[in-house]
Design a protein around this motif. Structure first.
Motif, PDB file in Angstrom:
ATOM      1  N   ILE A  20       0.814  -1.221   0.000  1.00  7.31           N
ATOM      2  CA  ILE A  20       0.000   0.000   0.000  1.00  7.31           C
ATOM      3  C   ILE A  20       0.847   1.271   0.000  1.00  7.31           C
ATOM      4  O   ILE A  20       0.586   2.199  -0.781  1.00  7.31           O
ATOM      5  CB  ILE A  20      -1.003  -0.021   1.179  1.00  7.31           C
ATOM      6  CG1 ILE A  20      -2.058  -1.096   0.937  1.00  7.31           C
ATOM      7  CG2 ILE A  20      -1.666   1.347   1.347  1.00  7.31           C
ATOM      8  CD1 ILE A  20      -3.055  -1.265   2.067  1.00  7.31           C
ATOM      9  N   PRO A  21       1.903   1.372   0.841  1.00 11.57           N
ATOM     10  CA  PRO A  21       2.731   2.587   0.772  1.00 11.57           C
ATOM     11  C   PRO A  21       3.381   2.797  -0.591  1.00 11.57           C
ATOM     12  O   PRO A  21       3.671   3.931  -0.973  1.00 11.57           O
ATOM     13  CB  PRO A  21       3.789   2.351   1.862  1.00 11.57           C
ATOM     14  CG  PRO A  21       3.178   1.370   2.797  1.00 11.57           C
ATOM     15  CD  PRO A  21       2.335   0.487   1.934  1.00 11.57           C
ATOM     16  N   VAL A  22       3.604   1.709  -1.329  1.00 14.99           N
ATOM     17  CA  VAL A  22       4.204   1.824  -2.663  1.00 14.99           C
ATOM     18  C   VAL A  22       3.209   2.441  -3.634  1.00 14.99           C
ATOM     19  O   VAL A  22       3.532   3.393  -4.355  1.00 14.99           O
ATOM     20  CB  VAL A  22       4.680   0.447  -3.177  1.00 14.99           C
ATOM     21  CG1 VAL A  22       5.215   0.565  -4.594  1.00 14.99           C
ATOM     22  CG2 VAL A  22       5.754  -0.121  -2.250  1.00 14.99           C
ATOM     23  N   ILE A  23       1.993   1.920  -3.658  1.00 14.68           N
ATOM     24  CA  ILE A  23       1.003   2.434  -4.613  1.00 14.68           C
ATOM     25  C   ILE A  23       0.521   3.833  -4.235  1.00 14.68           C
ATOM     26  O   ILE A  23       0.014   4.567  -5.087  1.00 14.68           O
ATOM     27  CB  ILE A  23      -0.197   1.473  -4.751  1.00 14.68           C
ATOM     28  CG1 ILE A  23      -0.919   1.315  -3.412  1.00 14.68           C
ATOM     29  CG2 ILE A  23       0.256   0.133  -5.296  1.00 14.68           C
ATOM     30  CD1 ILE A  23      -2.217   0.539  -3.511  1.00 14.68           C
ATOM     31  N   GLU A  24       0.712   4.203  -2.977  1.00 12.70           N
ATOM     32  CA  GLU A  24       0.346   5.558  -2.548  1.00 12.70           C
ATOM     33  C   GLU A  24       1.498   6.546  -2.715  1.00 12.70           C
ATOM     34  O   GLU A  24       1.363   7.723  -2.385  1.00 12.70           O
ATOM     35  CB  GLU A  24      -0.122   5.535  -1.098  1.00 12.70           C
ATOM     36  CG  GLU A  24      -1.452   4.807  -0.900  1.00 12.70           C
ATOM     37  CD  GLU A  24      -1.919   4.796   0.541  1.00 12.70           C
ATOM     38  OE1 GLU A  24      -1.098   5.138   1.438  1.00 12.70           O
ATOM     39  OE2 GLU A  24      -3.089   4.454   0.781  1.00 12.70           O
ATOM     40  N   GLY A  25       2.651   6.057  -3.198  1.00  9.73           N
ATOM     41  CA  GLY A  25       3.783   6.942  -3.448  1.00  9.73           C
ATOM     42  C   GLY A  25       4.549   7.354  -2.217  1.00  9.73           C
ATOM     43  O   GLY A  25       5.372   8.274  -2.266  1.00  9.73           O
ATOM     44  N   ARG A  26       4.329   6.663  -1.100  1.00 12.38           N
ATOM     45  CA  ARG A  26       5.032   6.994   0.142  1.00 12.38           C
ATOM     46  C   ARG A  26       6.314   6.210   0.310  1.00 12.38           C
ATOM     47  O   ARG A  26       7.209   6.628   1.050  1.00 12.38           O
ATOM     48  CB  ARG A  26       4.114   6.747   1.343  1.00 12.38           C
ATOM     49  CG  ARG A  26       2.924   7.679   1.395  1.00 12.38           C
ATOM     50  CD  ARG A  26       2.086   7.468   2.647  1.00 12.38           C
ATOM     51  NE  ARG A  26       1.285   6.255   2.597  1.00 12.38           N
ATOM     52  CZ  ARG A  26       1.462   5.201   3.375  1.00 12.38           C
ATOM     53  NH1 ARG A  26       2.452   5.184   4.256  1.00 12.38           N
ATOM     54  NH2 ARG A  26       0.675   4.145   3.278  1.00 12.38           N
ATOM     55  N   LEU A  27       6.434   5.062  -0.354  1.00 11.45           N
ATOM     56  CA  LEU A  27       7.609   4.199  -0.238  1.00 11.45           C
ATOM     57  C   LEU A  27       8.149   3.936  -1.638  1.00 11.45           C
ATOM     58  O   LEU A  27       7.425   3.458  -2.513  1.00 11.45           O
ATOM     59  CB  LEU A  27       7.230   2.881   0.436  1.00 11.45           C
ATOM     60  CG  LEU A  27       8.374   1.966   0.864  1.00 11.45           C
ATOM     61  CD1 LEU A  27       9.151   2.593   2.018  1.00 11.45           C
ATOM     62  CD2 LEU A  27       7.839   0.588   1.278  1.00 11.45           C
ATOM     63  N   PRO A  28       9.431   4.231  -1.889  1.00  9.90           N
ATOM     64  CA  PRO A  28       9.986   4.009  -3.225  1.00  9.90           C
ATOM     65  C   PRO A  28      10.035   2.521  -3.571  1.00  9.90           C
ATOM     66  O   PRO A  28      10.195   1.666  -2.697  1.00  9.90           O
ATOM     67  CB  PRO A  28      11.407   4.580  -3.124  1.00  9.90           C
ATOM     68  CG  PRO A  28      11.425   5.412  -1.894  1.00  9.90           C
ATOM     69  CD  PRO A  28      10.407   4.838  -0.975  1.00  9.90           C
TER      70      PRO A  28
END
Length: 428
Positions: free
Chosen positions: A229-237
């Motif tokens: 989820i953090p990846v698709i939300e742009g929070r985690l590279p």
């Protein structure tokens, strides 16, 4: 509850020990100081207090209680950051019990895998890396399609909790090696990664339906979907290993379609698509030690890659790319040689220094504390006998979190052991 109490006790102990270690005031005087925020300062002083940098400048009064380190004629830089290692995760490459870098995962997807929990703070390889000016490293998982999450640690003495800087800092995946999965074609790698991103997006919107078994089947389990989820939300590279130019173009389209923060690792043929990488503001982790193709995906390998990418406007982070697989484990220390080779093959000296200090700090989201010599930042400082990218230069002092660390490496101990042979030694 028991675990939380234990973690709190360990954390409090670590904080106390860290305070004691950093309580000493140190003044590194007379050196050529590279702050990474401007021009180098000659005959300058760096004051360290309580594990942080207190002052930096050419006309600073040395505190009366400070321990002086004479750096006259020497160079002073931030500690180097190696952004692609398996340090403390692999001890003996061919001995599976000493490998804690890969998870089996479901269908080659292990997004929930937190590799740093298998880190060995007592690894004999840590001291050798630190002796060559490496003070901070990224711990990266490997294997499968989605390898898992990466973390950043300082190479200080202590437990994992003492050493941990930030976790997670990135999700690691690859679209270059179908052999590490059960997939039959290269194109399947990108296809399955897209399916995972789609499923993670659907899961994030329908968690309650998922818990009631009212969704379609997803390609990954709940924990892996949650981790994405953090990846698709742009929070985690998303650090994506890819070498072939066509794979890099596929990665760029993937990042554009799903609006994810993409970082390329490897990039043997990245110079062929340098303008596209620059336009998309995608950083590249690469090195300058290898121009021998290891596969059909790396036929375009060249030692000028870092220089060509930088010239095109790409943010370049220097890592090991010796081509032997040991740059991430046994030869993490060789980062300064990577930088020196990058300069020899066309990269500017200043860009090379940024690519092992402030550049990776920004990429990993720790530049508020690391990567430069500024008041208030963590005092990871290295004193070199000269230009750190020259082969003959030696590291003379290494400070991690304000404490000078002189723990000998295994090589040091072996050298001392065999420097003087026993009196009864006889040649055969």
């Amino acid at each position: 509850m028991r675990y939380r109490i234990r973690a709190a006790i360990v954390g409090a102990t670590a904080a106390l020990l860290g305070g004691v270690a950093g309580a000493q005031t140190v003044a590194i005087t007379g050196g050529r100081v590279y702050t990474m925020t401007g021009a180098p300062l000659d005959n300058a002083t760096v004051v360290i207090r309580n594990g942080r940098i207190a002052e930096v400048g050419a006309s600073i009064s040395v505190p009366a209680d400070a321990r002086r380190v004479d750096a006259s004629g020497k160079w002073v830089t931030p500690g180097f950051i190696n952004s692609a290692t398996q340090l403390g995760l692999v001890e003996v490459g061919l001995e599976q019990p000493t490998r804690d870098v890969s998870a089996r995962g479901r269908d080659a997807i292990a997004a929930a895998f937190t590799v740093w929990e298998g880190f060995n703070p007592a690894s004999v390889r840590l001291a050798r890396a630190r002796e060559e000016g490496i003070t901070t490293v990224l711990l990266a998982p490997s294997g499968g399609l989605v390898s898992g999450q990466a973390a950043v640690v300082d190479l200080t003495d202590g437990s994992l909790l003492d050493m941990l800087v930030r976790a997670p800092v990135a999700m690691v995946a690859q679209i270059a090696d179908k052999g590490s999965t059960d997939l039959a074609a290269r194109a399947e790698l990108a296809l399955k990664l897209k399916e995972l991103l789609d499923d993670a997006r659907a899961y994030s919107r329908r968690k309650s339906d998922f818990e009631r078994a009212q969704t379609r089947n997803f390609v990954a389990g709940r924990l892996d979907l949650e981790a994405m989820i953090p990846v698709i939300e742009g929070r985690l590279p998303l650090v994506l290993a890819a070498d072939r130019a066509s794979d890099l173009e596929s990665a760029l389209k993937l990042a554009s379609d799903y609006r994810i923060k993409l970082v390329i690792a490897g990039g043997a043929e990245a110079w062929l698509v340098a303008d596209k990488l620059a336009a998309a503001h995608v950083p590249v982790l690469t090195g300058a030690m290898n121009n021998i193709p290891a596969s059909f995906s790396t036929l375009g390998s060249r030692q000028e890659t870092a220089a060509l990418l930088r010239r095109a406007g790409v943010d370049v982070i220097l890592i090991g790319d010796s081509g032997t697989g040991d740059a991430e484990t046994f030869n993490v220390r060789n980062l300064k040689q990577e930088a020196g080779n990058a300069v020899a093959y066309g990269m500017s000296w200043d860009d090379a220094l940024r690519a092992v200090t402030i550049g990776p700090a920004r990429l990993l989201g720790i530049s508020d504390r690391y990567g430069s010599l500024e008041p208030g930042k963590v005092a990871n400082v290295v004193v070199w006998s000269g230009d750190p990218f020259e082969f003959s230069t030696r590291v003379e002092h290494v400070f991690v979190r304000g404490a000078e660390i002189t723990t000998p490496s295994r090589q040091d101990m072996l050298e001392q052991r065999y420097k003087t042979l026993p009196p009864d030694y006889k040649k055969p």
